[in-house]
Design a protein around this motif. Structure first.
Motif, PDB file in Angstrom:
ATOM      1  N   GLU A   4      61.691 -19.518 -17.998  1.00 16.86           N
ATOM      2  CA  GLU A   4      60.668 -20.567 -17.893  1.00 16.86           C
ATOM      3  C   GLU A   4      61.083 -21.636 -16.893  1.00 16.86           C
ATOM      4  O   GLU A   4      60.270 -22.093 -16.094  1.00 16.86           O
ATOM      5  CB  GLU A   4      60.404 -21.190 -19.256  1.00 16.86           C
ATOM      6  N   GLU A   5      62.349 -22.036 -16.980  1.00 15.73           N
ATOM      7  CA  GLU A   5      62.854 -23.050 -16.053  1.00 15.73           C
ATOM      8  C   GLU A   5      62.768 -22.533 -14.611  1.00 15.73           C
ATOM      9  O   GLU A   5      62.375 -23.268 -13.697  1.00 15.73           O
ATOM     10  CB  GLU A   5      64.310 -23.369 -16.411  1.00 15.73           C
ATOM     11  N   GLY A  19      64.615 -16.686 -22.435  1.00 16.22           N
ATOM     12  CA  GLY A  19      63.271 -17.160 -22.139  1.00 16.22           C
ATOM     13  C   GLY A  19      63.274 -18.551 -21.539  1.00 16.22           C
ATOM     14  O   GLY A  19      62.495 -18.839 -20.626  1.00 16.22           O
ATOM     15  N   GLY A  20      64.139 -19.412 -22.054  1.00 14.57           N
ATOM     16  CA  GLY A  20      64.241 -20.766 -21.518  1.00 14.57           C
ATOM     17  C   GLY A  20      64.671 -20.780 -20.060  1.00 14.57           C
ATOM     18  O   GLY A  20      64.131 -21.542 -19.245  1.00 14.57           O
ATOM     19  N   ASN A  57      60.687 -20.290 -13.418  1.00  6.42           N
ATOM     20  CA  ASN A  57      59.286 -20.182 -13.020  1.00  6.42           C
ATOM     21  C   ASN A  57      58.589 -21.537 -12.914  1.00  6.42           C
ATOM     22  O   ASN A  57      57.526 -21.630 -12.300  1.00  6.42           O
ATOM     23  CB  ASN A  57      58.512 -19.287 -13.978  1.00  6.42           C
ATOM     24  N   GLY A  58      59.180 -22.550 -13.567  1.00  7.69           N
ATOM     25  CA  GLY A  58      58.544 -23.861 -13.615  1.00  7.69           C
ATOM     26  C   GLY A  58      58.651 -24.575 -12.351  1.00  7.69           C
ATOM     27  O   GLY A  58      57.912 -25.011 -11.592  1.00  7.69           O
TER      28      GLY A  58
END
Length: 94
Positions: A90-91, A86-87, A93-94
């Protein structure tokens, strides 16, 4: 640089990012042992079981204790692996 060249450069950069994410996700591997190290579980980035190691001390556990130790250890390993996954997403997509 023409509009098409710029588009090609941007597309290549995005493909490179996707490939890095794919490689990073594929590289996730979590090894987790229970508190007394009788059970050690290895999972991949999707939480799939890759390896199960049992120490000699496992023989002192009842069947119910054995079941709980394996299930709890596997769940903890999967939680950690999915957290890493997930991290990374997220990174990305961030």
């Amino acid at each position: 640089m023409s509009g098409f060249d710029a588009l090609e450069v941007a597309a290549r950069a995005q493909l490179d990012r996707i490939q890095r994410l794919t490689d990073d996700l594929a590289a996730i591997r979590v090894d987790h042992a229970n508190d007394d190290a009788t059970v050690t579980i290895s999972v991949d980035g999707a939480g799939r079981l890759m390896n199960l190691l049992l120490s000699h001390d496992i023989s002192r556990l009842s069947p119910a204790e054995f079941e709980c130790a394996v299930v709890a250890t596997a769940a903890a390993a999967a939680r950690e692996a999915l957290g890493r996954r997930g991290g990374l997403i997220e990174e990305f997509n961030g």
